[in-house]
Design a protein around this motif. Structure first.
Motif, PDB file in Angstrom:
ATOM      1  N   PRO A   1      -0.787  75.926  63.953  1.00  0.00           N
ATOM      2  CA  PRO A   1       0.118  76.559  64.899  1.00  0.00           C
ATOM      3  C   PRO A   1       0.473  75.592  66.035  1.00  0.00           C
ATOM      4  O   PRO A   1      -0.347  74.753  66.400  1.00  0.00           O
ATOM      5  CB  PRO A   1      -0.694  77.745  65.442  1.00  0.00           C
ATOM      6  CG  PRO A   1      -1.859  77.905  64.543  1.00  0.00           C
ATOM      7  CD  PRO A   1      -2.102  76.605  63.885  1.00  0.00           C
ATOM      8  N   ALA A   2       1.666  75.772  66.568  1.00  0.00           N
ATOM      9  CA  ALA A   2       2.204  74.809  67.518  1.00  0.00           C
ATOM     10  C   ALA A   2       1.363  74.679  68.784  1.00  0.00           C
ATOM     11  O   ALA A   2       1.358  73.628  69.413  1.00  0.00           O
ATOM     12  CB  ALA A   2       3.636  75.188  67.876  1.00  0.00           C
ATOM     13  N   HIS A   3       0.641  75.730  69.144  1.00  0.00           N
ATOM     14  CA  HIS A   3      -0.039  75.674  70.440  1.00  0.00           C
ATOM     15  C   HIS A   3      -1.111  74.587  70.507  1.00  0.00           C
ATOM     16  O   HIS A   3      -1.533  74.197  71.588  1.00  0.00           O
ATOM     17  CB  HIS A   3      -0.603  77.041  70.823  1.00  0.00           C
ATOM     18  CG  HIS A   3      -1.750  77.491  69.997  1.00  0.00           C
ATOM     19  ND1 HIS A   3      -1.640  78.478  69.038  1.00  0.00           N
ATOM     20  CD2 HIS A   3      -3.039  77.083  69.956  1.00  0.00           C
ATOM     21  CE1 HIS A   3      -2.813  78.653  68.466  1.00  0.00           C
ATOM     22  NE2 HIS A   3      -3.674  77.827  68.987  1.00  0.00           N
ATOM     23  N   TRP A   4      -1.527  74.074  69.360  1.00  0.00           N
ATOM     24  CA  TRP A   4      -2.516  72.990  69.392  1.00  0.00           C
ATOM     25  C   TRP A   4      -1.920  71.730  70.009  1.00  0.00           C
ATOM     26  O   TRP A   4      -2.648  70.842  70.458  1.00  0.00           O
ATOM     27  CB  TRP A   4      -3.054  72.698  67.993  1.00  0.00           C
ATOM     28  CG  TRP A   4      -3.960  73.792  67.513  1.00  0.00           C
ATOM     29  CD1 TRP A   4      -3.716  74.692  66.516  1.00  0.00           C
ATOM     30  CD2 TRP A   4      -5.255  74.122  68.036  1.00  0.00           C
ATOM     31  NE1 TRP A   4      -4.773  75.564  66.388  1.00  0.00           N
ATOM     32  CE2 TRP A   4      -5.722  75.235  67.305  1.00  0.00           C
ATOM     33  CE3 TRP A   4      -6.048  73.585  69.057  1.00  0.00           C
ATOM     34  CZ2 TRP A   4      -6.971  75.833  67.557  1.00  0.00           C
ATOM     35  CZ3 TRP A   4      -7.280  74.180  69.306  1.00  0.00           C
ATOM     36  CH2 TRP A   4      -7.732  75.284  68.565  1.00  0.00           C
ATOM     37  N   GLY A   5      -0.598  71.668  70.043  1.00  0.00           N
ATOM     38  CA  GLY A   5       0.058  70.528  70.660  1.00  0.00           C
ATOM     39  C   GLY A   5      -0.330  70.378  72.126  1.00  0.00           C
ATOM     40  O   GLY A   5      -0.456  69.265  72.635  1.00  0.00           O
ATOM     41  N   LYS A   6      -0.536  71.499  72.797  1.00  0.00           N
ATOM     42  CA  LYS A   6      -0.902  71.464  74.216  1.00  0.00           C
ATOM     43  C   LYS A   6      -2.294  70.878  74.415  1.00  0.00           C
ATOM     44  O   LYS A   6      -2.522  70.056  75.290  1.00  0.00           O
ATOM     45  CB  LYS A   6      -0.871  72.888  74.795  1.00  0.00           C
ATOM     46  CG  LYS A   6       0.476  73.287  75.263  1.00  0.00           C
ATOM     47  CD  LYS A   6       0.396  74.447  76.244  1.00  0.00           C
ATOM     48  CE  LYS A   6       1.790  74.749  76.758  1.00  0.00           C
ATOM     49  NZ  LYS A   6       1.801  75.890  77.672  1.00  0.00           N
ATOM     50  N   THR A   7      -3.215  71.372  73.580  1.00  0.00           N
ATOM     51  CA  THR A   7      -4.588  70.879  73.650  1.00  0.00           C
ATOM     52  C   THR A   7      -4.603  69.366  73.424  1.00  0.00           C
ATOM     53  O   THR A   7      -5.282  68.616  74.122  1.00  0.00           O
ATOM     54  CB  THR A   7      -5.428  71.574  72.558  1.00  0.00           C
ATOM     55  OG1 THR A   7      -5.274  72.974  72.699  1.00  0.00           O
ATOM     56  CG2 THR A   7      -6.882  71.198  72.667  1.00  0.00           C
ATOM     57  N   TYR A   8      -3.837  68.972  72.449  1.00  0.00           N
ATOM     58  CA  TYR A   8      -3.735  67.569  72.075  1.00  0.00           C
ATOM     59  C   TYR A   8      -3.174  66.734  73.232  1.00  0.00           C
ATOM     60  O   TYR A   8      -3.736  65.708  73.621  1.00  0.00           O
ATOM     61  CB  TYR A   8      -2.841  67.485  70.839  1.00  0.00           C
ATOM     62  CG  TYR A   8      -2.395  66.128  70.385  1.00  0.00           C
ATOM     63  CD1 TYR A   8      -3.219  65.347  69.586  1.00  0.00           C
ATOM     64  CD2 TYR A   8      -1.136  65.643  70.710  1.00  0.00           C
ATOM     65  CE1 TYR A   8      -2.793  64.105  69.130  1.00  0.00           C
ATOM     66  CE2 TYR A   8      -0.700  64.405  70.266  1.00  0.00           C
ATOM     67  CZ  TYR A   8      -1.530  63.640  69.474  1.00  0.00           C
ATOM     68  OH  TYR A   8      -1.103  62.418  69.024  1.00  0.00           O
ATOM     69  N   ALA A   9      -2.078  67.220  73.799  1.00  0.00           N
ATOM     70  CA  ALA A   9      -1.439  66.489  74.883  1.00  0.00           C
ATOM     71  C   ALA A   9      -2.382  66.365  76.085  1.00  0.00           C
ATOM     72  O   ALA A   9      -2.485  65.307  76.713  1.00  0.00           O
ATOM     73  CB  ALA A   9      -0.147  67.187  75.301  1.00  0.00           C
ATOM     74  N   HIS A  10      -3.078  67.437  76.363  1.00  0.00           N
ATOM     75  CA  HIS A  10      -3.992  67.462  77.499  1.00  0.00           C
ATOM     76  C   HIS A  10      -5.087  66.416  77.339  1.00  0.00           C
ATOM     77  O   HIS A  10      -5.453  65.706  78.281  1.00  0.00           O
ATOM     78  CB  HIS A  10      -4.587  68.864  77.639  1.00  0.00           C
ATOM     79  CG  HIS A  10      -5.481  69.015  78.826  1.00  0.00           C
ATOM     80  ND1 HIS A  10      -6.823  69.256  78.699  1.00  0.00           N
ATOM     81  CD2 HIS A  10      -5.225  68.927  80.138  1.00  0.00           C
ATOM     82  CE1 HIS A  10      -7.356  69.314  79.899  1.00  0.00           C
ATOM     83  NE2 HIS A  10      -6.421  69.125  80.792  1.00  0.00           N
ATOM     84  N   TRP A  11      -5.601  66.325  76.120  1.00  0.00           N
ATOM     85  CA  TRP A  11      -6.682  65.359  75.871  1.00  0.00           C
ATOM     86  C   TRP A  11      -6.165  63.928  76.034  1.00  0.00           C
ATOM     87  O   TRP A  11      -6.817  63.069  76.626  1.00  0.00           O
ATOM     88  CB  TRP A  11      -7.226  65.564  74.456  1.00  0.00           C
ATOM     89  CG  TRP A  11      -8.398  64.696  74.124  1.00  0.00           C
ATOM     90  CD1 TRP A  11      -9.675  64.832  74.589  1.00  0.00           C
ATOM     91  CD2 TRP A  11      -8.408  63.551  73.242  1.00  0.00           C
ATOM     92  NE1 TRP A  11     -10.480  63.857  74.048  1.00  0.00           N
ATOM     93  CE2 TRP A  11      -9.734  63.051  73.223  1.00  0.00           C
ATOM     94  CE3 TRP A  11      -7.447  62.912  72.479  1.00  0.00           C
ATOM     95  CZ2 TRP A  11     -10.113  61.950  72.467  1.00  0.00           C
ATOM     96  CZ3 TRP A  11      -7.815  61.806  71.725  1.00  0.00           C
ATOM     97  CH2 TRP A  11      -9.131  61.331  71.724  1.00  0.00           C
ATOM     98  N   LEU A  12      -4.962  63.691  75.533  1.00  0.00           N
ATOM     99  CA  LEU A  12      -4.407  62.343  75.620  1.00  0.00           C
ATOM    100  C   LEU A  12      -4.141  61.936  77.078  1.00  0.00           C
ATOM    101  O   LEU A  12      -4.276  60.778  77.436  1.00  0.00           O
ATOM    102  CB  LEU A  12      -3.108  62.250  74.810  1.00  0.00           C
ATOM    103  CG  LEU A  12      -3.289  62.137  73.301  1.00  0.00           C
ATOM    104  CD1 LEU A  12      -1.940  62.136  72.607  1.00  0.00           C
ATOM    105  CD2 LEU A  12      -4.058  60.880  72.921  1.00  0.00           C
ATOM    106  N   GLU A  13      -3.784  62.930  77.900  1.00  0.00           N
ATOM    107  CA  GLU A  13      -3.503  62.618  79.300  1.00  0.00           C
ATOM    108  C   GLU A  13      -4.745  62.110  80.024  1.00  0.00           C
ATOM    109  O   GLU A  13      -4.674  61.211  80.834  1.00  0.00           O
ATOM    110  CB  GLU A  13      -2.996  63.869  80.029  1.00  0.00           C
ATOM    111  CG  GLU A  13      -1.513  64.095  79.863  1.00  0.00           C
ATOM    112  CD  GLU A  13      -1.135  65.523  80.216  1.00  0.00           C
ATOM    113  OE1 GLU A  13      -1.833  66.132  81.056  1.00  0.00           O
ATOM    114  OE2 GLU A  13      -0.161  66.029  79.629  1.00  0.00           O
ATOM    115  N   GLY A  14      -5.876  62.749  79.728  1.00  0.00           N
ATOM    116  CA  GLY A  14      -7.081  62.377  80.464  1.00  0.00           C
ATOM    117  C   GLY A  14      -7.997  61.471  79.662  1.00  0.00           C
ATOM    118  O   GLY A  14      -9.196  61.443  79.881  1.00  0.00           O
ATOM    119  N   ILE A  15      -7.409  60.727  78.743  1.00  0.00           N
ATOM    120  CA  ILE A  15      -8.223  59.992  77.778  1.00  0.00           C
ATOM    121  C   ILE A  15      -9.086  58.898  78.426  1.00  0.00           C
ATOM    122  O   ILE A  15      -8.643  58.187  79.322  1.00  0.00           O
ATOM    123  CB  ILE A  15      -7.305  59.407  76.674  1.00  0.00           C
ATOM    124  CG1 ILE A  15      -8.107  59.080  75.435  1.00  0.00           C
ATOM    125  CG2 ILE A  15      -6.506  58.238  77.180  1.00  0.00           C
ATOM    126  CD1 ILE A  15      -7.228  58.913  74.211  1.00  0.00           C
TER     127      ILE A  15
END
Length: 893
Positions: free
Chosen positions: A390-404
């Motif tokens: 489902p598309a909402h995993w994109g948010k989780t993914y983006a969030h992790w990449l931001e604070g990597i």
RNA sequence: GCACGAGUAGCUCAGUGGUAGAGCGGCUGUCUUACACACAGUUGGUCAGGAGUUCGAAUCUCUUCUCGUGUACCA
């Protein structure tokens, strides 16, 4: 009666059938992918299960989905590569063999065995026991190209890992540094942040008196870790905190291992929390470490690698386990009269995912990676180049990449890819002690980094550490493929995996794809649900709530398991596993088998005389056409439960319950032209249906395909293209089809009303009553009337447009006209009166609701005309029915 | 703390503005010659609570509660 009937058992037995087809598919190379094929490519790489793994429900869900996608793609004429393999799973596998060693008499550790021999032992173990899960996947029916099975440490893969390391090192993205890491005191290795689970825990908050060195008072300090007091190097307060401003610069006496330590000011301290004073222990706390660095404080490490106190200055605690020491340290402090209070407290403790014990923040020398292609990876998902479902995993993914954060990739393990770094012997000690090493240091020639060992190995020592398992897994979508395969099958089409490894694996693969394979590793990512038990808990060995899929396969068949699980698998939320649902899968397989067996009893269809199709034939063929569409649509959107539900309800409800029941008489006697139409229709439906079903229930579909004689030249269903939906009903125009469907629907609705009538009067299903139908509405011929009688379990349904029912005859208004059930005076007048009265009350309610709605001017004016019309029709129907009921009531009187 | 999911029949789940659905379970009948792993009938719902928008809300908005997941943390 044909001989076959007695030969075939009444219930479907999946075990032998499934094994037979699994063997045959493999021996005929049905799963093998040809990189030279002209067909369009479709590819998936399997999320490689741990080589130590055994199949669990998560694997079943995951791999069933992949198999559905792969099998469907083959039917659609694609060249399919589903690439299987296993992961060496550093920690898990090493621990497995260490456990064996510990069981020996006398018990041994890997250190007793020595590195080289131990690694050989793990390889031996892997050869002997490592293939279990692969065989289990075969039992599930997975159509992987088993000839291409890979392992993350095999001869081709391992050099790729080293090559990637070397490249990243030379680029300056990999470096070695002395840093705070998550340390697992049981496994004795560093872990990445992702391997630490922050867990709320009940603990105690101790408030301790730190005496001022000048004897002018004391400072209260709260801590959850009194066992680290000996490593305190300061006490910090917030510089803006007026309560303590006058104390900054003074010193306090460290309550254990006594010494004078300064009171410093640091903004990190929260004024409102606890006492407002914080002990600073740089060696054993991440933020304290930072405060220590900022303020140039000493670092005192008082813990051993395995979590014991190392502080000879405090002999009472020296050598104790960290948790034993916690209690003991409080005793000591209390004895000194320095304990102010103890409170219950809930805080988050980092737990090692692998060993399940609290990790220790620990300063150590480790290898780190600055992630490559972070920007490309983020954009690919953000702009839809890679689609998450489902598309909402994109948010989780983006969030992790931001604070990597940089990835700690070294592990103090022996099993795995050893870090391909060598130090010049005479400089080794010095280099190992350096606080940072990177590409610049290599330039001096004292460090060698490369895929192969240096040419003069006697002058070098290799780094002791191994790489994090995920440092090899992140290359999986391309390092598993040779040049030809890459050209044909990369990027892969779909990735199917659990959301729990979105950071561990998915995100890293995307980065690796862009960095090393010239582009995204896959076009779509489907995140499966997590399988839970009925109480919503995760399946786990310790809870004992995890059913063994192999038991389930033995009990219900692989097809039954696959179907049952997919049927309850929602998109986007977790699945609550209920074995009852798997039983449904088995029941469905049995239903299929019996429907096919029924067909086999009837003999071959003939074209002489020319088949005569009636409404029910056209109806089911038209529904079959719809099914093609629903299936294509559902699978296209990755809605696997839509797909499964559509298959289920078409077959059980439309085909078996309605169509077959309506045509049974055709097969016994009557018009041979109609019989031919019925046989032809059954064959058509079964042939198309089995093909649509094959992706999810491949074994039974294949078996029935063969036994119904659908196989051409012995070709299995597996290698047969999907039958074309367009060919269905090609000779009929849409008007004729919708007319037939309306007639069939009217017939089925009428049959329902007829059965209801019987039930209302407590007449058994098989009671051969006679109905009388006063035709109106949809035209009724003799053929339809006899089907009605058959469906209603009646002796006959007489057509009589002039019928005058005796007073009190039960009646129902049906789409085919008024239906009567003459009871020959057997009716209980009182019961009938009650029934009608009740019915009338219901009608009155509906009518008043409907009238109110239609009396509402804004509804009539603003709702769509069709909706208003529909409401009017309903009202008219209720009113007619009321009139009829009232007539019946007065007839009774 | 923040973010994201979820809450619909006893259970597992469908249902993205137009009369609340399926399967299972329960209850009644039926071994009706494909299937008792079945057939027929039937019983189950203030769609978590509240407010709003609308002629009309399970569905859209706001809000509260409960559960789950991820993430960040203060000793």
């Amino acid at each position: 009666m044909p001989a076959v009937m007695t030969e075939l058992p009444k219930a479907y037995e999946p075990t032998l059938v499934e094994e037979k087809w699994q063997t045959r598919w493999i021996s005929e190379g049905c799963f093998h992918a040809d990189p030279h094929s002209d067909k369009p490519a479709y590819s998936i790489v399997i999320p490689p299960p741990n080589v130590t793994g055994v199949l669990h429900m998560g694997h079943v869900l995951n791999n069933t989905i992949q198999d559905i996608l792969a099998r469907r793609a083959r039917q659609e004429g694609k060249e399919v590569l589903w690439l299987p393999g296993t992961d060496h799973a550093g920690i898990a596998t090493q621990a497995r063999v260490e456990k064996e060693l510990a069981k020996e008499n006398p018990p041994r550790t890997r250190f007793d065995v020595g590195r080289e021999d131990f690694v050989n032992m793990v390889w031996d173990w892997k050869e002997k026991h490592g293939g279990i899960i692969i065989n289990q996947l075969k039992k599930l029916g997975c159509s992987c190209d088993w000839e291409r099975e890979r392992f993350t440490m095999d001869d081709v893969y391992a050099p790729e890992v080293a090559r990637v390391f070397t490249e990243l090192f030379n680029e300056g993205l990999i470096y070695r540094g002395h840093r705070m890491v998550n340390w697992d005191p049981v496994l004795l290795t560093a872990l990445s942040d992702e391997e630490v689970i922050m867990t709320p825990s009940r603990s105690k908050l101790y408030t301790i008196r730190y005496k001022l060195a000048d004897g002018s008072g004391q400072l209260l300090v709260s801590t959850t870790r009194p066992e680290t007091i000996m490593a305190d190097v300061a006490v910090a307060v917030n510089p803006k905190d007026p309560r303590f401003a006058h104390l900054i610069g003074k010193t306090v006496i460290r309550p254990l291992c006594e010494a004078e330590i300064p009171i410093i000011a640091d903004e990190h301290v929260e004024i409102d929390f606890g006492t407002g004073a914080l002990k600073i222990t740089p060696a054993h706390d991440r933020t304290d470490f930072e405060v220590g660095m900022k303020n140039h404080l000493e670092i005192i490490d008082i813990l051993t690698a395995d979590g014991h106190i190392n502080c000879p200055g405090c002999p009472e605690l020296h050598g104790l386990d960290r948790f034993v020491a916690r209690d003991k340290s409080i005793e000591l402090i209390e004895a000194k009269g320095l304990l102010e209070k103890v409170e219950d407290y809930e805080n988050n403790v980092g737990i090692s995912q692998r060993s399940d014990v609290p990790i220790e923040p620990r300063l150590s020398m480790q290898w780190f990676l600055k992630y490559p292609c972070v920007k490309e990876a983020a954009e690919a998902v953000a702009n839809g180049d890679i689609v998450f479902r489902p598309a909402h995993w994109g948010k989780t993914y983006a969030h992790w990449l931001e604070g990597i954060q940089d990835w700690c990739i070294s592990r103090q393990l022996w099993w795995g890819h050893r870090i391909p770094v060598w130090y010049r012997k005479e400089k080794a000690a010095e280099l190992q002690a350096a606080t940072k090493l990177d590409a610049e240091d290599a330039a001096a020639g004292d460090i060698y980094v490369g895929v192969n060992p240096p040419s003069d190995p006697e002058n070098w020592v290799q780094d002791e550490d191994a790489l994090d398992t995920w440092f090899s897994s992140w290359l999986w979508p391309f390092s598993t493929m040779d040049k030809e395969c890459l050209a044909k099958f990369y990027p892969t089409s779909d990735l199917v995996t659990g959301p729990d490894i979105i950071f561990f694996w998915v995100a890293r693969m995307i980065m690796a794809g862009y960095r090393f394979a010239g582009g995204k590793p896959f076009g779509n990512v489907f995140f499966t649900s997590i399988v839970r038990d009925l109480l919503g808990r995760k399946m786990s060995k310790s809870l004992g709530n995890s059913p063994d899929p192999l038991d389930l396969i033995a009990k219900y068949g692989a097809d039954g398991l696959r179907f049952g699980l997919m049927r309850i698998s929602p998109t986007g939320t977790d699945v609550k596993f209920d074995e009852k649902q798997i039983e449904e899968g088995k029941n469905f397989a049995n239903k299929l088998y019996n429907a096919a067996r029924f067909r086999m009893m009837q003999g071959a269809a003939s074209t002489e005389p020319a088949p005569k199709f009636t409404a029910v034939h056209i109806d089911i063929l038209s529904k079959l056409k719809d099914l093609h569409e629903t299936v294509a649509d559902g699978l296209g959107k990755y809605e696997f439960n839509t797909y499964t539900q559509a298959l289920y309800s078409f077959f059980w409800n439309e085909y078996c319950s309605l169509f077959l029941e309506a045509v049974k008489n055709d097969l016994r006697d009557g018009d041979p032209a109609v019989k031919n139409a019925t046989l032809f229709t059954m064959d058509t439906v079964l042939r198309h249906y089995l093909a649509l079903l094959a992706p999810i229930m491949p074994h039974i579909a294949e078996e029935l395909w063969a036994s119904l004689g659908f196989a051409r030249d012995g070709q299995p269903l597996m290698s047969t293209a999907l039958p074309q939906a367009d060919a269905l009903l090609s000779g009929l125009d849409t008007t004729a089809i919708s007319k037939a469907r309306a007639t069939a629907t009217a017939l089925y609705d009428t049959a329902n009303k007829a059965r209801n009538l019987k039930a209302e009067y407590n007449l058994a299903t098989n009671r051969k009553v006679k109905f009388v139908l006063k035709p109106a509405g949809v035209p009724v011929d003799a053929d339809l009337a006899s089907r009605l009688a058959l469906l209603a379990g009646a002796q006959s349904a007489e057509l009589n447009k002039d019928y005058e029912a005796p007073k009190g005859t039960p009646t129902a208004l049906t789409p085919l006209g008024e239906l009567f059930l003459p009871l020959e005076g057997l009716v209980d007048v009182e019961a009938e009166r009650t029934r009608i009265t009740k019915e009338l009350e219901k009608m009155a309610k509906e009518i008043s609701r409907s009238q109110a709605k239609l009396g509402n001017a804004s509804f009539v004016d603003r709702a769509p005309a069709a909706v208003v019309e529909q409401e009017r029709a309903r009202l008219a129907e209720w009113e007619t029915k009321t009139a009829q009921l009232q007539a019946m009531l007065s007839a009774l009187a």
